[in-house]
Design an enzyme around this catalytic site. Structure first.
Site, PDB file in Angstrom:
ATOM      1  N   LYS A  52       0.811  -1.219   0.000  1.00 41.69           N
ATOM      2  CA  LYS A  52       0.000   0.000   0.000  1.00 41.69           C
ATOM      3  C   LYS A  52       0.846   1.271   0.000  1.00 41.69           C
ATOM      4  O   LYS A  52       0.333   2.352  -0.275  1.00 41.69           O
ATOM      5  CB  LYS A  52      -0.956  -0.010   1.188  1.00 41.69           C
ATOM      6  CG  LYS A  52      -1.988  -1.122   1.078  1.00 41.69           C
ATOM      7  CD  LYS A  52      -3.019  -1.043   2.192  1.00 41.69           C
ATOM      8  CE  LYS A  52      -4.144  -2.040   1.993  1.00 41.69           C
ATOM      9  NZ  LYS A  52      -3.779  -3.419   2.415  1.00 41.69           N
TER      10      LYS A  52
HETATM   11  C1  LIG Z   1      -4.551  -4.445   1.993  1.00 43.64           C
HETATM   12  C2  LIG Z   1      -3.850  -5.739   1.965  1.00 43.64           C
HETATM   13  C3  LIG Z   1      -4.286  -6.788   1.140  1.00 43.64           C
HETATM   14  C4  LIG Z   1      -5.539  -6.699   0.316  1.00 43.64           C
HETATM   15  O1  LIG Z   1      -5.405  -5.824  -0.784  1.00 43.64           O
HETATM   16  P1  LIG Z   1      -6.697  -5.342  -1.562  1.00 43.64           P
HETATM   17  O2  LIG Z   1      -6.204  -4.383  -2.580  1.00 43.64           O
HETATM   18  O3  LIG Z   1      -7.595  -4.673  -0.556  1.00 43.64           O
HETATM   19  O4  LIG Z   1      -7.341  -6.543  -2.147  1.00 43.64           O
HETATM   20  C5  LIG Z   1      -3.531  -7.957   1.104  1.00 43.64           C
HETATM   21  N1  LIG Z   1      -2.430  -8.095   1.866  1.00 43.64           N
HETATM   22  C6  LIG Z   1      -1.991  -7.116   2.672  1.00 43.64           C
HETATM   23  C7  LIG Z   1      -0.782  -7.351   3.490  1.00 43.64           C
HETATM   24  C8  LIG Z   1      -2.677  -5.910   2.747  1.00 43.64           C
HETATM   25  O5  LIG Z   1      -2.236  -4.948   3.547  1.00 43.64           O
END
Ligand SMILES: *Cc1c(COP(=O)(O)O)cnc(C)c1O
Length: 430
Positions: free
Chosen positions: A107
């Protein structure tokens, strides 16, 4: 580029307005009016391009002329200031490690890109915004770090009390400055519902410009296309079709991969791997989309009962279920299966996966049983150290803290406890 609301009851808006609003007034997610595939030679010659050049070409049409070319290039260079290693785990199976950024989760890419766009839009100091964001774990830290010290942007993060890991909690509660954390007595779905209510509350929106930094925001969602293309560049020489397995919660990450495919990125199949929160796997089996309250699992960033970006995936495929099925498979795994995969990867492959990456690996293995001719890539979405309490007992070994984590774990948590929407409201506008 203009964006329309997927509820079709709000006017079309520019890139800037879509970023600043986050969500359309009719509560719909924004979607680009056109998707123009890139020329074939771009993908043919991709190995001669730098990551920054690839990213610029992928995102250019979505930003349009609203950010000057040189500024956009600067934003991209800043966003991508860390590595995206593609690591061979076993024959024809690779981990795309997306955790080498400041908060060690994928993210970081979206949060850094979005923060820099907002900062550009606020360059004359008259577009101050409050970023209001609900997190199931990693969003909060990435947003806090990405937005820290960004002028004209105040950040308020809601997280479910006791349901994020210790490291995650420290990452979102210790930075100070323009970042404030609210610890909510409830689940992630409660946090998300509160955020959604605030966006619709005129008493709040009359007083401040709210925006969201969840993956519903186009500036967080779209830059996630980049690393699917970096991986293609890396593995193109192997000459085999590529499949991606993405551990999915709100389905923003996988949806970005599918957008990259729409631009022409050669990907033969996508796999959305989930924990027992299996709304999408069930949908792919039955054609009926039935959101439910989320269950708590060891891959807590994916504990989501009604994934907000799935509607964008349906839009990409023009709501044609049969066509979607040709491009997407989705599987669900239990915590026990996830732990077993982590143990196997460590003991047999000498690879330490976090619980989310392990779910991605399981999905890939399942798909490859019937489709072994592909090269498989699973996305490692967070560093295992972020889920220490799960990972260490499974692999029977201590994990060292990388410097990014070491620097926050000893800081003091600062959060305000709330339980109701009214408390959120008075926090925002008191
Ligand atoms: C947010 C997150 C996900 C999920 O990602 P999405 O884009 O919401 O499907 C998977 N793994 C981790 C470690 C995350 O922080």
């Amino acid at each position: 580029m203009n964006y329309y609301s997927l509820h079709h009851k709000s006017p079309k808006v520019s890139f800037q307005e879509a970023v600043v609003r986050g969500i359309a007034p009719d509560k719909g997610l924004y979607f680009p009016e056109k998707i123009n595939p890139l020329p074939k030679y771009f993908f043919k010659n991709i190995e001669h391009l730098s990551n920054n050049e690839i990213a610029f070409t992928l995102i250019r049409q979505f930003v349009g002329e609203e950010i000057p070319e040189s500024t956009l290039k600067g934003i991209i260079a800043d966003t991508l200031s860390f590595d995206f290693p593609v690591v061979e785990v076993e024959e024809d199976i690779y981990a795309l490690e997306l955790y080498h950024g400041p908060t060690m989760a994928f993210k970081d890419v979206g949060a850094r890109f979005m923060a820099r766009c907002l900062s550009y839009f606020n360059r004359n100091n008259n577009n101050e915004v409050t970023v209001l964001v609900a997190t199931s774990g990693d969003t909060g830290g990435a947003v806090a770090s990405g937005f820290l010290g960004v002028k004209g942007v105040n950040v308020v993060i809601l997280y479910p009390s006791g349901k994020v890991s210790e490291v995650q909690e420290k990452q979102l509660t210790t930075l100070g400055q323009n970042i404030r954390a609210l610890e909510v007595k409830g689940t992630f779905d409660d946090c998300q519902a509160m955020v959604k209510n605030a966006f619709l509350d005129k008493e709040i929106t009359d007083k401040m410009q709210l925006t969201s930094a969840n993956s519903i925001n186009i500036a967080r969602w779209l830059p996630q296309m980049f690393y699917f293309a970096f991986t293609y560049k890396h593995l193109k020489g192997k000459g085999k079709p590529l499949v991606f397995s993405t551990p999915s919660g709100n389905f923003g990450n996988i949806c970005a991969g599918m957008m990259a495919q729409q631009l022409g990125l050669p990907v033969s199949h996508f796999i959305a791997s989930t924990n027992i929160n299996r709304v999408v796997p069930d949908y792919m089996e039955t054609g009926a989309y039935k959101p439910v309250p989320s269950f708590q699992t060891i891959s807590n960033a994916m504990d989501i009962g009604d994934p907000s970006n799935f509607i964008r995936i349906q839009e990409i495929y023009k709501n044609d279920f049969q066509n979607l099925k040709k491009h997407l498979s989705s599987y669900s795994f239990t915590d026990d299966e996830t732990r077993m995969a982590m143990k196997y990867l460590y003991e047999m492959r000498n690879y330490i996966a976090d619980p989310h990456g392990a779910v991605g690996y399981l999905g890939l293995k399942k798909y490859r049983k019937e489709n072994p001719e592909n090269l498989g890539v699973f996305l490692e979405t967070a560093h295992p150290v972020k889920f220490l309490d799960v990972v260490e007992p499974v692999i029977g070994k201590k994990i060292d803290f990388p410097p990014q984590i070491e620097s926050v774990v000893h800081k003091t948590k600062k959060a305000t406890m709330i339980a109701t929407y009214d408390e959120l409201k008075s926090f925002l506008i008191r």
